[in-house]
Motif scaffolding. Structure first.
Motif, PDB file in Angstrom:
ATOM      1  N   UNK A   1     -11.717 -10.896  -6.267  1.00 11.98           N
ATOM      2  CA  UNK A   1     -11.814  -9.508  -5.834  1.00 11.98           C
ATOM      3  C   UNK A   1     -12.036  -9.473  -4.327  1.00 11.98           C
ATOM      4  N   UNK A   2     -11.317  -8.583  -3.666  1.00 10.52           N
ATOM      5  CA  UNK A   2     -11.433  -8.430  -2.223  1.00 10.52           C
ATOM      6  C   UNK A   2     -11.924  -7.026  -1.931  1.00 10.52           C
ATOM      7  N   UNK A   3     -12.950  -6.951  -1.095  1.00 11.77           N
ATOM      8  CA  UNK A   3     -13.472  -5.651  -0.682  1.00 11.77           C
ATOM      9  C   UNK A   3     -13.066  -5.375   0.755  1.00 11.77           C
ATOM     10  N   UNK A   4     -13.380  -4.193   1.224  1.00 10.89           N
ATOM     11  CA  UNK A   4     -12.963  -3.764   2.557  1.00 10.89           C
ATOM     12  C   UNK A   4     -13.507  -4.673   3.660  1.00 10.89           C
TER      13      UNK A   4
ATOM     14  N   UNK B   1      -5.574 -16.320   4.104  1.00 11.11           N
ATOM     15  CA  UNK B   1      -6.615 -15.771   4.955  1.00 11.11           C
ATOM     16  C   UNK B   1      -6.621 -14.268   4.733  1.00 11.11           C
ATOM     17  N   UNK B   2      -7.822 -13.689   4.667  1.00  6.25           N
ATOM     18  CA  UNK B   2      -7.952 -12.252   4.426  1.00  6.25           C
ATOM     19  C   UNK B   2      -8.898 -11.671   5.457  1.00  6.25           C
ATOM     20  N   UNK B   3      -8.477 -10.565   6.056  1.00 11.24           N
ATOM     21  CA  UNK B   3      -9.329  -9.836   6.987  1.00 11.24           C
ATOM     22  C   UNK B   3      -9.020  -8.348   6.833  1.00 11.24           C
ATOM     23  N   UNK B   4      -9.986  -7.604   6.308  1.00  6.75           N
ATOM     24  CA  UNK B   4      -9.880  -6.155   6.047  1.00  6.75           C
ATOM     25  C   UNK B   4      -8.588  -5.788   5.312  1.00  6.75           C
TER      26      UNK B   4
ATOM     27  N   UNK C   1     -11.906 -13.955   4.585  1.00  6.80           N
ATOM     28  CA  UNK C   1     -11.684 -15.303   4.064  1.00  6.80           C
ATOM     29  C   UNK C   1     -10.786 -16.045   5.030  1.00  6.80           C
ATOM     30  N   UNK C   2     -11.068 -17.309   5.240  1.00  9.61           N
ATOM     31  CA  UNK C   2     -10.234 -18.125   6.111  1.00  9.61           C
ATOM     32  C   UNK C   2      -9.948 -19.446   5.417  1.00  9.61           C
ATOM     33  N   UNK C   3      -8.669 -19.770   5.255  1.00  7.43           N
ATOM     34  CA  UNK C   3      -8.235 -20.982   4.551  1.00  7.43           C
ATOM     35  C   UNK C   3      -8.799 -21.030   3.132  1.00  7.43           C
ATOM     36  N   UNK C   4      -8.641 -19.934   2.406  1.00  8.85           N
ATOM     37  CA  UNK C   4      -9.155 -19.832   1.044  1.00  8.85           C
ATOM     38  C   UNK C   4      -8.093 -20.307   0.050  1.00  8.85           C
TER      39      UNK C   4
END
Length: 55
Positions: free
Chosen positions: A12-15, A36-39, A19-22
């Motif tokens: 689950x990803x929130x606002x 990688x996840x950012x906003x 995450x980096x290199x997940x």
């Protein structure tokens, strides 16, 4: 969502998630992908293939 098969994953990803290199694992296509996840912006990280590297 899996970037390959577009199926749901168990992450689950929130606002405010960063995450980096997940290593994202998809139970349907049974593949693992680095992301990688950012906003809410998901970026797939392409790793260099071990066969193409030379010294």
């Amino acid at each position: 969502m899996c970037p390959i098969c577009k199926n749901k994953t168990r992450v689950k990803i929130r606002e405010n998630t960063i995450l980096d290199n997940f290593p994202l694992y998809c139970p349907k296509c049974k593949q693992e992908i680095l992301i990688s996840v950012d906003s809410f912006k998901i970026t797939v990280i392409k790793e260099p293939d071990a066969k193409t590297q030379s010294r």
